[in-house]
Write a protein that holds these residues in place. Sequence first.
Motif, PDB file in Angstrom:
ATOM      1  N   ILE A  95     -27.763  19.796 -38.639  1.00  0.00           N
ATOM      2  CA  ILE A  95     -28.323  18.664 -37.902  1.00  0.00           C
ATOM      3  C   ILE A  95     -28.484  19.032 -36.431  1.00  0.00           C
ATOM      4  CG2 ILE A  95     -27.884  16.297 -37.111  1.00  0.00           C
ATOM      5  CD1 ILE A  95     -26.535  15.770 -39.821  1.00  0.00           C
ATOM      6  N   MET A 125     -38.452   5.791 -37.670  1.00  0.00           N
ATOM      7  CA  MET A 125     -37.862   6.893 -38.426  1.00  0.00           C
ATOM      8  C   MET A 125     -36.683   7.503 -37.681  1.00  0.00           C
ATOM      9  SD  MET A 125     -39.768  10.355 -39.772  1.00  0.00           S
ATOM     10  CE  MET A 125     -39.026  11.375 -41.048  1.00  0.00           C
ATOM     11  N   VAL A 129     -32.785   7.535 -38.931  1.00  0.00           N
ATOM     12  CA  VAL A 129     -32.073   8.797 -39.140  1.00  0.00           C
ATOM     13  C   VAL A 129     -30.773   8.807 -38.340  1.00  0.00           C
ATOM     14  CG1 VAL A 129     -32.162  11.275 -38.656  1.00  0.00           C
ATOM     15  CG2 VAL A 129     -34.113  10.139 -39.737  1.00  0.00           C
ATOM     16  N   HIS A 154     -31.722   4.210 -47.429  1.00  0.00           N
ATOM     17  CA  HIS A 154     -32.228   4.631 -46.125  1.00  0.00           C
ATOM     18  C   HIS A 154     -33.036   5.924 -46.248  1.00  0.00           C
ATOM     19  CE1 HIS A 154     -29.940   1.475 -44.422  1.00  0.00           C
ATOM     20  NE2 HIS A 154     -28.770   2.075 -44.429  1.00  0.00           N
ATOM     21  N   ASP A 155     -32.547   6.839 -47.081  1.00  0.00           N
ATOM     22  CA  ASP A 155     -33.243   8.112 -47.251  1.00  0.00           C
ATOM     23  C   ASP A 155     -34.624   7.903 -47.862  1.00  0.00           C
ATOM     24  OD1 ASP A 155     -33.161  11.055 -47.112  1.00  0.00           O
ATOM     25  OD2 ASP A 155     -33.219  10.948 -49.292  1.00  0.00           O
ATOM     26  N   VAL A 158     -36.908   6.774 -45.142  1.00  0.00           N
ATOM     27  CA  VAL A 158     -37.267   7.910 -44.281  1.00  0.00           C
ATOM     28  C   VAL A 158     -38.373   8.733 -44.934  1.00  0.00           C
ATOM     29  CG1 VAL A 158     -36.453  10.133 -43.376  1.00  0.00           C
ATOM     30  CG2 VAL A 158     -35.082   8.076 -43.049  1.00  0.00           C
ATOM     31  N   GLU A 162     -42.051   9.460 -43.451  1.00  0.00           N
ATOM     32  CA  GLU A 162     -42.574  10.825 -43.282  1.00  0.00           C
ATOM     33  C   GLU A 162     -43.981  10.923 -43.859  1.00  0.00           C
ATOM     34  OE1 GLU A 162     -41.439  15.491 -44.172  1.00  0.00           O
ATOM     35  OE2 GLU A 162     -40.921  13.951 -45.640  1.00  0.00           O
ATOM     36  N   LEU A 193     -36.643  15.424 -38.504  1.00  0.00           N
ATOM     37  CA  LEU A 193     -35.987  14.133 -38.707  1.00  0.00           C
ATOM     38  C   LEU A 193     -35.721  13.890 -40.192  1.00  0.00           C
ATOM     39  CD1 LEU A 193     -37.965  11.900 -36.172  1.00  0.00           C
ATOM     40  CD2 LEU A 193     -35.561  12.585 -35.991  1.00  0.00           C
ATOM     41  N   GLU A 194     -36.702  14.211 -41.031  1.00  0.00           N
ATOM     42  CA  GLU A 194     -36.531  14.003 -42.475  1.00  0.00           C
ATOM     43  C   GLU A 194     -35.406  14.878 -43.019  1.00  0.00           C
ATOM     44  OE1 GLU A 194     -36.748  14.790 -46.632  1.00  0.00           O
ATOM     45  OE2 GLU A 194     -37.361  16.263 -45.131  1.00  0.00           O
ATOM     46  N   THR A 196     -32.864  15.947 -41.334  1.00  0.00           N
ATOM     47  CA  THR A 196     -31.608  15.387 -40.826  1.00  0.00           C
ATOM     48  C   THR A 196     -31.118  14.269 -41.746  1.00  0.00           C
ATOM     49  OG1 THR A 196     -32.182  15.936 -38.540  1.00  0.00           O
ATOM     50  CG2 THR A 196     -30.513  14.231 -38.869  1.00  0.00           C
ATOM     51  N   ALA A 197     -32.046  13.431 -42.194  1.00  0.00           N
ATOM     52  CA  ALA A 197     -31.681  12.365 -43.137  1.00  0.00           C
ATOM     53  C   ALA A 197     -31.106  12.952 -44.421  1.00  0.00           C
ATOM     54  CB  ALA A 197     -32.908  11.504 -43.449  1.00  0.00           C
ATOM     55  N   ASP A 198     -31.710  14.029 -44.902  1.00  0.00           N
ATOM     56  CA  ASP A 198     -31.195  14.680 -46.113  1.00  0.00           C
ATOM     57  C   ASP A 198     -29.774  15.205 -45.893  1.00  0.00           C
ATOM     58  OD1 ASP A 198     -33.476  14.201 -47.556  1.00  0.00           O
ATOM     59  OD2 ASP A 198     -34.332  16.199 -47.273  1.00  0.00           O
TER      60      ASP A 198
END
Length: 219
Positions: A95, A125, A129, A154-155, A158, A162, A193-194, A196-198
């Motif tokens: 991250i 977004m 995140v 939330h994911d 996101v 995206e 950012l995507e 980071t969400a993962d």
Amino acid sequence: MVRERYIRQISSLREDLLRMFSMVEQQLLRAIRCLESWDTIAAAQIIHDDQQIDEAWRALEESVIHVLATQQPVVASDLRLTSVVTAIAGELERIGDYANSIAKRVRRASRRSSFIAPPPQIHEMAQLVLHMVNTSLEAFLHQDVELARSLTDHDERVDELEDTLRALIISEARQDPDRFEAAVDLLDMVHALERTADRATNIGERVIYLATSSQTTLN
């Protein structure tokens, strides 16, 4: 005496991980502000500070190795904790890398003659995140399985954002080929950012494992 020292070492691992959480959260927050304000001075500082996160990660891994080598913990919950601490620290380091990537892209984009204004959805977004990273921290602090599972919804949002942002940015670039490189910069930031969400959902999976001893997939 030996047991007391061991308990202190285990407690220290948690505290070190929480400090790393705080460092990474702040780095991500600064990167998001940098993206929204195009502050190249702040971007340079984020890039410089990335080394501190890498050092914290390496130090934490060394601490885990030391505990395992010298104390040989036999309690299953402690074994899970040491493995989870190592795994979460790795996710946090990544991250930090994504925050660093955003900062680098901001600096690069600021030097280009062409520019694409970030669509408003990028703010939603980014904030979502950041919330996910904070949620993963709270889930770890309290070993809250339901809070960890909430990261799934939330994911998914996101991922939707995206897709929307990619379509908007590509559409902008098609209207003016001179802005192609500017579009690439923005697409890379959206992807960071995507990802980071993962990573936040990966942390949630580790929390569930720590609390229940069962493996699960959240994304």
